[in-house]
Design a protein around this motif. Structure first.
Motif, PDB file in Angstrom:
ATOM      1  N   GLU A 110       8.759   4.037   3.150  1.00 28.25           N
ATOM      2  CA  GLU A 110       9.923   3.927   4.190  1.00 28.25           C
ATOM      3  C   GLU A 110       9.285   4.875   5.289  1.00 28.25           C
ATOM      4  OE1 GLU A 110      13.501   3.782   5.965  1.00 28.25           O
ATOM      5  OE2 GLU A 110      12.854   2.887   4.121  1.00 28.25           O
ATOM      6  N   SER A 111       8.660   6.007   5.222  1.00 25.60           N
ATOM      7  CA  SER A 111       8.091   6.694   6.502  1.00 25.60           C
ATOM      8  C   SER A 111       7.102   5.775   7.103  1.00 25.60           C
ATOM      9  CB  SER A 111       7.119   7.745   5.774  1.00 25.60           C
ATOM     10  OG  SER A 111       6.432   8.387   6.850  1.00 25.60           O
ATOM     11  N   LEU A 112       6.413   5.033   6.605  1.00 27.12           N
ATOM     12  CA  LEU A 112       5.646   3.936   7.453  1.00 27.12           C
ATOM     13  C   LEU A 112       6.703   2.956   8.116  1.00 27.12           C
ATOM     14  CD1 LEU A 112       2.886   3.383   4.690  1.00 27.12           C
ATOM     15  CD2 LEU A 112       2.571   4.536   6.982  1.00 27.12           C
ATOM     16  N   ILE A 155       1.317  -1.728  -2.083  1.00 25.79           N
ATOM     17  CA  ILE A 155       0.578  -2.796  -1.218  1.00 25.79           C
ATOM     18  C   ILE A 155       1.174  -2.920   0.023  1.00 25.79           C
ATOM     19  CG2 ILE A 155      -0.347  -5.109  -1.226  1.00 25.79           C
ATOM     20  CD1 ILE A 155      -0.227  -5.043  -4.369  1.00 25.79           C
ATOM     21  N   ALA A 156       2.526  -3.107   0.011  1.00 30.54           N
ATOM     22  CA  ALA A 156       3.332  -3.137   1.520  1.00 30.54           C
ATOM     23  C   ALA A 156       2.965  -1.979   2.218  1.00 30.54           C
ATOM     24  CB  ALA A 156       4.645  -3.591   1.170  1.00 30.54           C
ATOM     25  N   ALA A 157       2.898  -0.954   1.850  1.00 24.53           N
ATOM     26  CA  ALA A 157       2.960   0.469   2.434  1.00 24.53           C
ATOM     27  C   ALA A 157       1.242   0.230   2.968  1.00 24.53           C
ATOM     28  CB  ALA A 157       3.131   1.632   1.679  1.00 24.53           C
ATOM     29  N   TRP A 158       0.344  -0.002   2.070  1.00 20.50           N
ATOM     30  CA  TRP A 158      -1.087  -0.054   2.610  1.00 20.50           C
ATOM     31  C   TRP A 158      -1.208  -0.870   3.793  1.00 20.50           C
ATOM     32  CZ3 TRP A 158      -4.830   2.854   3.783  1.00 20.50           C
ATOM     33  CH2 TRP A 158      -6.128   2.144   3.920  1.00 20.50           C
ATOM     34  N   LYS A 159      -0.802  -2.068   3.746  1.00 22.36           N
ATOM     35  CA  LYS A 159      -1.013  -3.171   4.802  1.00 22.36           C
ATOM     36  C   LYS A 159      -0.263  -2.302   6.249  1.00 22.36           C
ATOM     37  CE  LYS A 159      -1.633  -7.071   6.918  1.00 22.36           C
ATOM     38  NZ  LYS A 159      -3.034  -7.444   7.199  1.00 22.36           N
ATOM     39  N   MET A 160       0.541  -1.464   5.906  1.00 22.06           N
ATOM     40  CA  MET A 160       1.310  -0.980   7.286  1.00 22.06           C
ATOM     41  C   MET A 160       0.335  -0.087   7.893  1.00 22.06           C
ATOM     42  SD  MET A 160       5.341  -0.812   6.994  1.00 22.06           S
ATOM     43  CE  MET A 160       5.342  -0.470   5.383  1.00 22.06           C
ATOM     44  N   VAL A 161      -0.368   0.804   6.577  1.00 13.22           N
ATOM     45  CA  VAL A 161      -1.254   1.875   7.143  1.00 13.22           C
ATOM     46  C   VAL A 161      -2.468   1.252   7.738  1.00 13.22           C
ATOM     47  CG1 VAL A 161      -3.016   3.532   5.990  1.00 13.22           C
ATOM     48  CG2 VAL A 161      -0.662   3.449   5.329  1.00 13.22           C
ATOM     49  N   LEU A 192      -3.922   2.045  11.445  1.00  8.80           N
ATOM     50  CA  LEU A 192      -5.117   2.609  11.822  1.00  8.80           C
ATOM     51  C   LEU A 192      -5.905   1.798  12.661  1.00  8.80           C
ATOM     52  CD1 LEU A 192      -5.813   4.290   8.216  1.00  8.80           C
ATOM     53  CD2 LEU A 192      -5.415   5.466  10.285  1.00  8.80           C
ATOM     54  N   ASN A 193      -6.230   0.629  12.209  1.00  6.26           N
ATOM     55  CA  ASN A 193      -6.922  -0.347  13.075  1.00  6.26           C
ATOM     56  C   ASN A 193      -6.644  -0.645  14.579  1.00  6.26           C
ATOM     57  OD1 ASN A 193      -5.067  -2.606  12.648  1.00  6.26           O
ATOM     58  ND2 ASN A 193      -6.312  -3.165  10.842  1.00  6.26           N
TER      59      ASN A 193
END
Length: 486
Positions: A56-58, A115-121, A125-126
């Motif tokens: 949710e934060s992302l 997994i969805a959160a990491w995709k946003m991270v 980042l990139n």
């Protein structure tokens, strides 16, 4: 109604009014009129913070980026990594259909959420979702595996503020080879996640300032990638704080921690080709700047004299000032205009409990004199903090020490009177790190007192500060001339 009156004001008056408001007041005011929101957006949304473990934060950050992309310039990530955060391990792929049926629905949903959160991270980042971001902060929080540890069985723990520091740092005990790092990234999810963070940020081409808080002393295979080297080469500001611990027995007793510190130069600082401002904050109980890095518990400062050729501001914290730093200053005399030293020390003349070579030893007076005599010196700001440090062993180690109640020798009392009566006088810290199995570091109050009494450090400091003040005044005149001519 009030917002209508405000929007009718001239822009200059409107900015003066909003400058007097708190951040929360500005946030409320921005919701009352589109013009006010447009004016306040660069301040309200300059920095966005996200927890990489909270979907949710992302999502909120991504939404705000889409809406206020022109205003957002800084992303701050809360990076919770460590053995305790092996969340994916709890929801690994089932080995059979039966196991799949038994796997809780909540677990699968949680896995999908991660997994969805990491995709946003990764996209944040990139730079895919943040193409205008100029500054990124990575705040690492390293959570260890719980482990029992009896202070009575480990003597050095009895004096620790946190008697369970061993369980917090046992993953840094052993040094790792390149193959060990690769294996760890395959076997431990938190190491995999750490690598993915560095891999992603290495692809970002817009970041010019990187702040890393509590850098976890574990190498990643990302550090050897050409993309990571190119990323560091584009930075103009680099702020690094190393993860430390609370203990009188320093992190220098951990071989894995020390090996990581020896790689800091090649992994980070020696690649900063464009950097102009650098801050390096070592751990209070793991200071850098001693020795040549080839022996025992001593690790030199992580940059060689030729690196960071454009550097004009350098800040060091919890570091030793030695002859190798003088060599660095020699190479940067014509570009470095600002130097800040916080809780830094020169090596104790007594070198208690160490086997360091004479190459490591230096008095503050020697350092000040060497810098003052450098050709083309442009240093115009020098800050050394704190101005007061302990001058007796009791003052150093007794938490209940009270200078007004202490029964001290007359020469110590006299020194304290001189310091009170003359604000210009100051003290300069000395210390050392033992080269035994514990790597314990000492604040040497006796050497501080002796150096104050002989006055050499103060004399050379005053001479250097006169040069610094002269450079500062010349710089002001030069800048004024440029402004006038333009």
């Amino acid at each position: 109604m009030a917002s209508n009156h405000l929007t009718a004001l001239p822009a200059e008056l409107l900015f003066r009014v909003t400058d007097m408001l708190s951040f929360n007041d500005k946030l409320v005011l921005s919701s009352t009129a589109s013009l006010l929101r447009e004016i306040l957006a660069p301040e309200l949304f300059h920095t966005l913070k996200a927890d990489i473990k909270v979907e949710e934060s992302l999502r909120v950050v991504c939404t705000l980026l889409e809406k206020y992309a022109e205003s957002v310039r800084h992303l701050r990530f809360e990076c919770h990594v460590g053995p305790k955060y092996n969340d994916y391990d709890d929801f690994s792929q089932p080995e059979s259909d039966a196991e799949d049926e038994q796997q809780p629905l909540e677990g699968r949903k949680h896995m999908e959420s991660l997994i969805a959160a990491w995709k946003m991270v990764e996209d944040l980042l990139n730079g895919k979702r943040s193409p205008r971001i100029e500054e990124t902060t990575l705040c690492f929080y390293c959570a260890p595996e719980p482990a029992a540890c009896d202070p009575d069985e480990v003597p050095e723990l009895k004096h620790s503020k946190n008697p369970y520091w061993v369980q917090r740092f046992n993953q840094f005990v052993d040094a790792e080879s390149v193959e060990d790092v690769k294996a760890a990234e395959k076997e431990d999810h938190w190491r995999f996640l750490l690598r993915e963070i560095w891999d992603a940020i290495a692809l970002n081409t817009t970041i010019r300032k990187l702040v890393v808080y509590n850098l976890i002393p574990k190498r990643a295979t990302s550090f050897d990638l050409p993309e990571f080297k190119e990323f560091l080469a584009q930075l103009e500001e680099f702020d690094l704080k190393l993860l430390g611990m609370e203990s009188w027995a320093s992190v220098t007793a951990l071989d894995g921690y020390m090996e990581f510190m020896r790689h800091l130069g090649n992994d980070f600082f020696n690649r900063l080709e464009s950097v102009k401002k650098v801050r390096l904050a070592a751990s209070e109980f793991g200071p850098l700047g001693l020795g040549d890095g080839r022996r025992g518990r001593h690790v030199p400062l992580p940059f060689h004299p030729e690196c960071m050729p454009r550097l004009f501001h350098l800040e060091l914290e919890n570091c030793f000032i030695g002859r190798k730093f003088v060599f660095f200053m020699t190479r940067h005399a014509s570009v470095l205009t600002s130097l800040k030293l916080i809780e830094c020390r020169c090596t104790s003349p007594s070198m208690r409990g160490t086997v360091a070579t004479a190459e490591s030893r230096i008095y503050w007076a020697d350092f000040f004199s060497a810098v003052r005599k450098l050709e083309d010196l442009v240093l115009s700001k020098l800050v050394i903090l704190p101005r007061r440090v302990p001058i007796t062993e009791d003052e150093t180690y007794d938490v209940a020490f009270n200078v007004d109640e202490a029964d001290e020798p007359e020469e110590v009392k006299s020194a304290r009177d001189r310091l009170r009566e003359n604000p210009r006088l100051r003290l300069f810290a000395y210390g050392s790190v033992t080269d035994d199995r514990y790597g314990t570091w000492y604040q040497d109050a006796v050497d501080v007192f002796v150096s104050f009494q002989n006055g050499h450090d103060q004399i050379e400091y005053d001479k250097l500060m006169n040069v610094v003040a002269r450079n500062a005044s010349q710089r002001v005149v030069t800048i004024g001339s440029v402004v006038k001519n333009s």
